[in-house]
Design a protein around this motif. Structure first.
Motif, PDB file in Angstrom:
ATOM      1  N   ILE A 198      -3.826  -6.153   3.453  1.00 50.31           N
ATOM      2  CA  ILE A 198      -2.355  -6.027   3.720  1.00 50.31           C
ATOM      3  C   ILE A 198      -2.759  -6.869   4.897  1.00 50.31           C
ATOM      4  O   ILE A 198      -2.646  -5.993   5.878  1.00 50.31           O
ATOM      5  N   LYS A 199      -1.418  -6.809   5.099  1.00 52.92           N
ATOM      6  CA  LYS A 199      -1.496  -8.295   6.659  1.00 52.92           C
ATOM      7  C   LYS A 199       0.154  -8.808   6.924  1.00 52.92           C
ATOM      8  O   LYS A 199       0.901  -8.772   5.542  1.00 52.92           O
ATOM      9  N   HIS A 200       0.228  -9.763   7.948  1.00 51.92           N
ATOM     10  CA  HIS A 200       1.327 -10.304   8.620  1.00 51.92           C
ATOM     11  C   HIS A 200       0.844 -11.679   9.467  1.00 51.92           C
ATOM     12  O   HIS A 200      -0.188 -10.907  10.133  1.00 51.92           O
ATOM     13  N   LEU A 201       1.132 -12.376   9.383  1.00 50.73           N
ATOM     14  CA  LEU A 201       0.758 -13.199  10.305  1.00 50.73           C
ATOM     15  C   LEU A 201       1.482 -13.647  11.372  1.00 50.73           C
ATOM     16  O   LEU A 201       0.585 -13.535  12.745  1.00 50.73           O
ATOM     17  N   ASP A 202       2.575 -13.540  11.710  1.00 51.74           N
ATOM     18  CA  ASP A 202       3.744 -14.140  12.700  1.00 51.74           C
ATOM     19  C   ASP A 202       4.786 -12.887  12.630  1.00 51.74           C
ATOM     20  O   ASP A 202       4.929 -12.143  11.838  1.00 51.74           O
ATOM     21  N   ILE A 241       1.344  -3.410  10.049  1.00 52.20           N
ATOM     22  CA  ILE A 241       3.012  -4.100   8.849  1.00 52.20           C
ATOM     23  C   ILE A 241       2.601  -4.924   8.023  1.00 52.20           C
ATOM     24  O   ILE A 241       1.555  -6.219   8.323  1.00 52.20           O
ATOM     25  N   SER A 242       2.915  -5.318   6.888  1.00 52.19           N
ATOM     26  CA  SER A 242       2.977  -6.262   5.776  1.00 52.19           C
ATOM     27  C   SER A 242       4.004  -6.929   5.325  1.00 52.19           C
ATOM     28  O   SER A 242       5.048  -6.824   5.460  1.00 52.19           O
ATOM     29  N   THR A 243       4.419  -8.693   5.089  1.00 49.22           N
ATOM     30  CA  THR A 243       4.916  -9.013   5.094  1.00 49.22           C
ATOM     31  C   THR A 243       5.317 -10.229   3.405  1.00 49.22           C
ATOM     32  O   THR A 243       6.078 -10.435   3.019  1.00 49.22           O
ATOM     33  N   ASP A 244       3.740  -9.702   3.151  1.00 54.50           N
ATOM     34  CA  ASP A 244       3.830  -9.737   1.497  1.00 54.50           C
ATOM     35  C   ASP A 244       4.764  -8.943   0.527  1.00 54.50           C
ATOM     36  O   ASP A 244       5.402  -7.894   0.997  1.00 54.50           O
ATOM     37  N   LYS A 245       4.344  -9.278  -0.601  1.00 55.23           N
ATOM     38  CA  LYS A 245       5.985  -8.569  -1.043  1.00 55.23           C
ATOM     39  C   LYS A 245       5.219  -7.497  -3.142  1.00 55.23           C
ATOM     40  O   LYS A 245       5.575  -6.880  -3.323  1.00 55.23           O
ATOM     41  N   LEU A 246       4.033  -7.835  -2.281  1.00 56.54           N
ATOM     42  CA  LEU A 246       2.609  -7.444  -3.722  1.00 56.54           C
ATOM     43  C   LEU A 246       2.251  -5.494  -3.307  1.00 56.54           C
ATOM     44  O   LEU A 246       1.343  -6.409  -2.183  1.00 56.54           O
ATOM     45  N   ALA A 282       2.670  -3.560  -0.967  1.00 54.96           N
ATOM     46  CA  ALA A 282       3.265  -2.520   0.249  1.00 54.96           C
ATOM     47  C   ALA A 282       3.837  -3.941   0.909  1.00 54.96           C
ATOM     48  O   ALA A 282       3.379  -4.582   1.182  1.00 54.96           O
ATOM     49  N   ARG A 283       4.860  -3.457   2.008  1.00 54.93           N
ATOM     50  CA  ARG A 283       5.856  -4.559   2.530  1.00 54.93           C
ATOM     51  C   ARG A 283       6.456  -3.516   3.756  1.00 54.93           C
ATOM     52  O   ARG A 283       6.503  -2.378   3.716  1.00 54.93           O
ATOM     53  N   GLY A 284       6.152  -4.323   4.667  1.00 54.53           N
ATOM     54  CA  GLY A 284       6.764  -3.203   6.014  1.00 54.53           C
ATOM     55  C   GLY A 284       5.925  -2.747   6.517  1.00 54.53           C
ATOM     56  O   GLY A 284       4.602  -2.260   6.271  1.00 54.53           O
ATOM     57  N   GLY A 339       1.325   3.592   1.435  1.00 57.22           N
ATOM     58  CA  GLY A 339       0.920   1.882   1.159  1.00 57.22           C
ATOM     59  C   GLY A 339      -0.223   1.734   0.833  1.00 57.22           C
ATOM     60  O   GLY A 339      -1.286   1.019   0.933  1.00 57.22           O
ATOM     61  N   LEU A 340      -1.501   3.080   1.546  1.00 58.37           N
ATOM     62  CA  LEU A 340      -2.751   3.198   0.826  1.00 58.37           C
ATOM     63  C   LEU A 340      -3.666   4.290  -0.248  1.00 58.37           C
ATOM     64  O   LEU A 340      -3.624   4.212  -0.143  1.00 58.37           O
ATOM     65  N   THR A 341      -2.124   4.328  -0.915  1.00 58.47           N
ATOM     66  CA  THR A 341      -2.770   4.699  -2.556  1.00 58.47           C
ATOM     67  C   THR A 341      -2.055   3.687  -3.055  1.00 58.47           C
ATOM     68  O   THR A 341      -1.035   2.426  -2.997  1.00 58.47           O
TER      69      THR A 341
END
Length: 418
Positions: free
Chosen positions: A223-227, A387-392, A394-396, A402-404
């Motif tokens: 679960i990540k965001h880069l920028d 904060i996640s910018t992924d789309k699968l 969890a997002r935001g 998001g931890l389940t």
């Protein structure tokens, strides 16, 4: 120290603790969180002293002002940590909740149950509050956590971890449910990223270098965001006073955070009205301005913006400014240069607001509010794991849900398939 052996032992203990935490009831988890909060308040002086040592060492090592800001703990931030723990305790427990239960023609009922992820590995830099936030969210969501903070915050993190362990003991939960890696050896990160037999998900929180390393090396889902290249667009239908207040706050309320505005977009029809007073505010606060040709024609006291400025997360008092034709040009700019993190529009036009919400593909999209609100605490999550910018998955801002994960559950009365 044998780093590999030590990390694998940490992983084994975390996996065993995860089974116990997963079956803990809500009241037990909440008791642990309240006990952690009480310990943090009681030990505030000790936490401040440990943090002062970290800050002094960081200054001596030459860390920049943004990093020092993220590292520094204050009495107010200690109280915020304690309040965050209590707010997570007050949140509904997602674990075990069954939703979407529906009876099928066969007579069985099919639904979905919220379940813990298992063991969460969190790698983070600078911010000691992550230790408390991560412990709270992982525990309430029924997970065990392995926390690997940056070497610059080792004393602060260990002091907070002692309070976390005390809270777990007070509630009768295993201390191994939240483990803070004590070694500062960077090899520990590499081992953690490869321990897919023990760790179910990795959450990197830190600078671009850290996240790029995790993306390159991890064998475990993330679960990540880069920028955090965040935008505020001042629409031609914006209220000027509101626009100035929001754009000021989005940049200057705090510089070193991922939800701070890095690029200001202004519709050309309103630019001459809002840019001069807004840029004077920025100048008074020491913000370096980099503008396109149209912006500089309106407010000459700024440097020419380069192509690189539109994709840069400064995390510093630097702001890129572009004058755009209209909302379509603004959204085109965000689609080309943005990082899908957080973007805001200031407008009194309801249709423009709806279009911006619908068409801007970011994890948080705001209307008439500062980007600084893109935060788990402000969103009512109690705290956030990141904060996640992924789309699968969890997002935001990622909180408890998001931890389940979800599993299908089937309730029958003796049905067999024919």
């Amino acid at each position: 120290m044998d780093v590999r052996a030590s990390m694998h032992e940490t992983g084994r203990r975390a996996r065993a603790a995860a089974r116990l935490v997963a079956k803990a009831d809500t009241a037990t988890k909440d008791r642990a969180l309240h006990a952690m909060a009480a310990a943090i308040r009681r030990d505030a002086a000790r936490l401040l002293a440990a943090n002062a040592e970290d800050v002094a060492a960081a200054r001596q090592a030459g860390l920049d002002s943004a990093a020092i800001d993220r590292l520094t703990v204050t009495p107010a931030s200690i109280e915020a940590m304690a309040q965050g723990l209590e707010e997570v305790a007050a949140l509904p427990d997602p674990v075990g909740r069954i939703t979407d239960l529906e009876q099928r023609p066969s007579g069985i009922e099919v639904g979905r149950m919220r379940v813990p992820l298992g063991v969460v590995g969190i790698i983070y830099e600078s911010r000691p509050n992550v230790t408390a936030d991560a412990a709270a969210l992982c525990l309430k969501a029924g997970n065990a956590a392995i926390l690997r903070g940056g070497s610059e915050a080792i004393r602060s993190n260990q002091a907070i971890a002692a309070c976390v362990r005390e809270g777990l003991r007070a509630a009768g939960l295993p201390e191994d449910a939240v483990q803070v890696v004590e070694t500062t050896d960077r090899a520990a990160v590499g081992e953690l990223l490869r321990m897919n037999e023990y760790v179910d998900i990795i959450v990197p929180r830190g600078g671009k270098g850290l996240i790029e390393r995790v993306m390159a090396e991890s064998r475990i889902p993330m679960i990540k965001h880069l920028d955090g290249v965040c935008h505020v667009y001042i629409d031609d239908a914006a209220d000027p006073d509101k626009a100035i207040r929001i754009a000021d706050n989005a940049k200057t309320q705090r510089y070193g955070t991922c939800n701070t505005m890095e690029t200001l977009l202004v519709a050309e029809a309103i630019a001459a009205k809002v840019l001069p007073p807004l840029c004077r505010i920025y100048r008074e606060k020491g913000v370096e301005l980099r503008g396109d040709e149209q912006a500089r024609a309106i407010f000459p006291d700024m440097e020419p913006a380069t192509e690189a400025d539109w994709t840069t997360e400064y995390l510093a008092p630097i702001l890129a400014i572009r004058v755009v034709r209209d909302i379509d040009a603004a959204m085109d700019h965000i689609a080309r240069y943005g990082s899908a993190h957080t973007d805001a529009i200031v407008t009194e036009d309801a249709e423009h607001a709806r279009r911006f919400l619908r068409e801007v593909d970011s994890s948080s999209v705001l209307v008439n509010a500062s980007t600084r609100f893109a935060d788990g605490f402000e969103y009512g999550l109690g705290a956030e794991i990141g904060i996640s910018t992924d789309k699968l998955h969890a997002r935001g801002p990622v909180g408890l849900e998001g931890l389940t994960s979800q599993k299908f559950v089937v309730l029958g009365t003796g049905q067999v398939r024919t």
